[in-house]
Design an enzyme around this catalytic site. Sequence first.
Site, PDB file in Angstrom:
ATOM      1  N   ARG A  11       0.833  -1.222   0.000  1.00  0.00           N
ATOM      2  CA  ARG A  11       0.000   0.000   0.000  1.00  0.00           C
ATOM      3  C   ARG A  11       0.856   1.255   0.000  1.00  0.00           C
ATOM      4  NH1 ARG A  11      -2.427  -3.867  -0.404  1.00  0.00           N
ATOM      5  NH2 ARG A  11      -4.493  -4.445   0.346  1.00  0.00           N
ATOM      6  N   ALA A  38       5.847  10.855  24.074  1.00  0.00           N
ATOM      7  CA  ALA A  38       4.660  10.916  23.223  1.00  0.00           C
ATOM      8  C   ALA A  38       5.017  11.018  21.739  1.00  0.00           C
ATOM      9  CB  ALA A  38       3.791  12.100  23.639  1.00  0.00           C
ATOM     10  N   ASP A  59      16.602   6.850  25.188  1.00  0.00           N
ATOM     11  CA  ASP A  59      15.728   7.525  26.151  1.00  0.00           C
ATOM     12  C   ASP A  59      16.217   7.206  27.562  1.00  0.00           C
ATOM     13  OD1 ASP A  59      12.631   8.764  26.170  1.00  0.00           O
ATOM     14  OD2 ASP A  59      13.241   7.767  28.023  1.00  0.00           O
ATOM     15  N   LYS A  85      11.771   3.183  28.945  1.00  0.00           N
ATOM     16  CA  LYS A  85      10.970   3.427  27.743  1.00  0.00           C
ATOM     17  C   LYS A  85      11.609   2.859  26.477  1.00  0.00           C
ATOM     18  CE  LYS A  85       8.525   7.495  29.377  1.00  0.00           C
ATOM     19  NZ  LYS A  85       8.251   8.928  29.193  1.00  0.00           N
ATOM     20  N   ASP A 129      11.707  16.380  25.105  1.00  0.00           N
ATOM     21  CA  ASP A 129      10.779  17.342  25.693  1.00  0.00           C
ATOM     22  C   ASP A 129      11.531  18.563  26.183  1.00  0.00           C
ATOM     23  OD1 ASP A 129      12.225  16.324  27.750  1.00  0.00           O
ATOM     24  OD2 ASP A 129      10.540  15.590  28.917  1.00  0.00           O
ATOM     25  N   PHE A 131      14.582  21.894  25.351  1.00  0.00           N
ATOM     26  CA  PHE A 131      15.331  22.665  24.362  1.00  0.00           C
ATOM     27  C   PHE A 131      16.821  22.380  24.413  1.00  0.00           C
ATOM     28  CE2 PHE A 131      11.392  24.988  23.961  1.00  0.00           C
ATOM     29  CZ  PHE A 131      11.357  25.149  22.590  1.00  0.00           C
ATOM     30  N   CYS A 173      18.273  29.558  13.241  1.00  0.00           N
ATOM     31  CA  CYS A 173      17.844  30.617  12.311  1.00  0.00           C
ATOM     32  C   CYS A 173      16.512  31.205  12.801  1.00  0.00           C
ATOM     33  CB  CYS A 173      17.626  30.065  10.911  1.00  0.00           C
ATOM     34  SG  CYS A 173      19.111  29.678   9.978  1.00  0.00           S
ATOM     35  N   CYS A 187       5.020  20.051  29.275  1.00  0.00           N
ATOM     36  CA  CYS A 187       3.884  19.115  29.275  1.00  0.00           C
ATOM     37  C   CYS A 187       3.456  18.772  30.690  1.00  0.00           C
ATOM     38  CB  CYS A 187       4.260  17.838  28.543  1.00  0.00           C
ATOM     39  SG  CYS A 187       4.387  18.079  26.786  1.00  0.00           S
ATOM     40  N   CYS A 247      24.372  27.808  11.682  1.00  0.00           N
ATOM     41  CA  CYS A 247      24.603  27.208  10.365  1.00  0.00           C
ATOM     42  C   CYS A 247      25.433  28.101   9.443  1.00  0.00           C
ATOM     43  CB  CYS A 247      23.288  26.783   9.721  1.00  0.00           C
ATOM     44  SG  CYS A 247      22.176  28.102   9.264  1.00  0.00           S
TER      45      CYS A 247
HETATM   46 ZN    ZN Z   1      20.834  28.559  11.073  1.00  0.00          ZN
END
Ligand code: ZN
Length: 344
Positions: A11, A38, A59, A85, A129, A131, A173, A187, A247
């Site tokens: 499929r 999640a 994890d 997990k 979860d 930054f 960016c 969360c 970058c």
């Molecule tokens: Zn960048």
Amino acid sequence: MNLDPLARYARQMRVSHVGRSGQEALRAARVLLVGCGALGTAIADLLVRAGVGFLRIADRDLVELTNLQRQTLFDERDARESWPKAEAAARRLREVNAEVEIEACVRDVGADELPELARDVDLLLDGTDNFETRYLLNDFAVHVGKPWIYGGAVGDHGLEMAVIPGRTACLRCIFPEPPSAGVSETCETAGVLGPLTALIAALQAADALKILSGHREAIASELLQVELWSRRVQALRIPRQADCACCVRRELPYLDGAAGATRAESLCGRNTVQLRPAIHARIDLERLSARLAREGLVFERSRFWIRFRAEELELTAFPDGRALVHGTDEPARARSFYSRWIGS
Ligand SMILES: [Zn+2]
């Protein structure tokens, strides 16, 4: 009996964007998934069913009952037996598709671990979860020129973006610096809807299929923004920033350890872990206490710190970004708790 080894993907191959050659490319593809909550469980499920060749799942956490509302690979037994997990996901996924090679890594992924975990993969996926890890993934991906796919979901709003170094915008960016600790919702504090994480993970998995089946050109330099309750979806075109520190200027502080990496040390005999996040991290006590009050958490506040309890642990946060997590001597558990409640 059907002897075609790709028959089970009929499929998917029938979709003209994939075809037989795309399916063969998928079977040869190798992926690292960082974080298996999640987003991570839903991404892993989709990619294993789609027939990627190799999936490494990293994890640091254990399955808990409150995860089951949205973390689709886990069940009550995993929570009762506190399975890691990564291991619980791998066990389940091997039953789904035994043709896929799956490796479980119960690890806290930092700047020291990531290069090794990502050495032999084609793509990195963000199921985290926090930054801190996302900025590390971005630095690393730009450094080695491998694509990665960002996803985030809190409350009823989410973000998704694929980064192809050298071609699309990178995370910095758009967001040159991570939000300061304690300011943005997590969360744990703001909650999260299962349909939202399923949707963001599906967008990440779709971008992964494009990249892994040989269609990088189908990836746009766009940040997708979803507000689920009001049914608002927006694709924001994000040009590469001519002076992006990451970058363009190639400053990679999250990878080289100059920033970002939370140092965790167990304070001997005190059942306490001290966390010292990035040098420039600050916790705004005023905003953190306003947020905790809004979310109905009981906390104590002095001029010098904020203290609150949750999940049998107690956290004391200081304005310089430092925190003491009482009730554990496991650094990984303390880091996990910090990023869930304070954010990073
Ligand atoms: Zn960048």
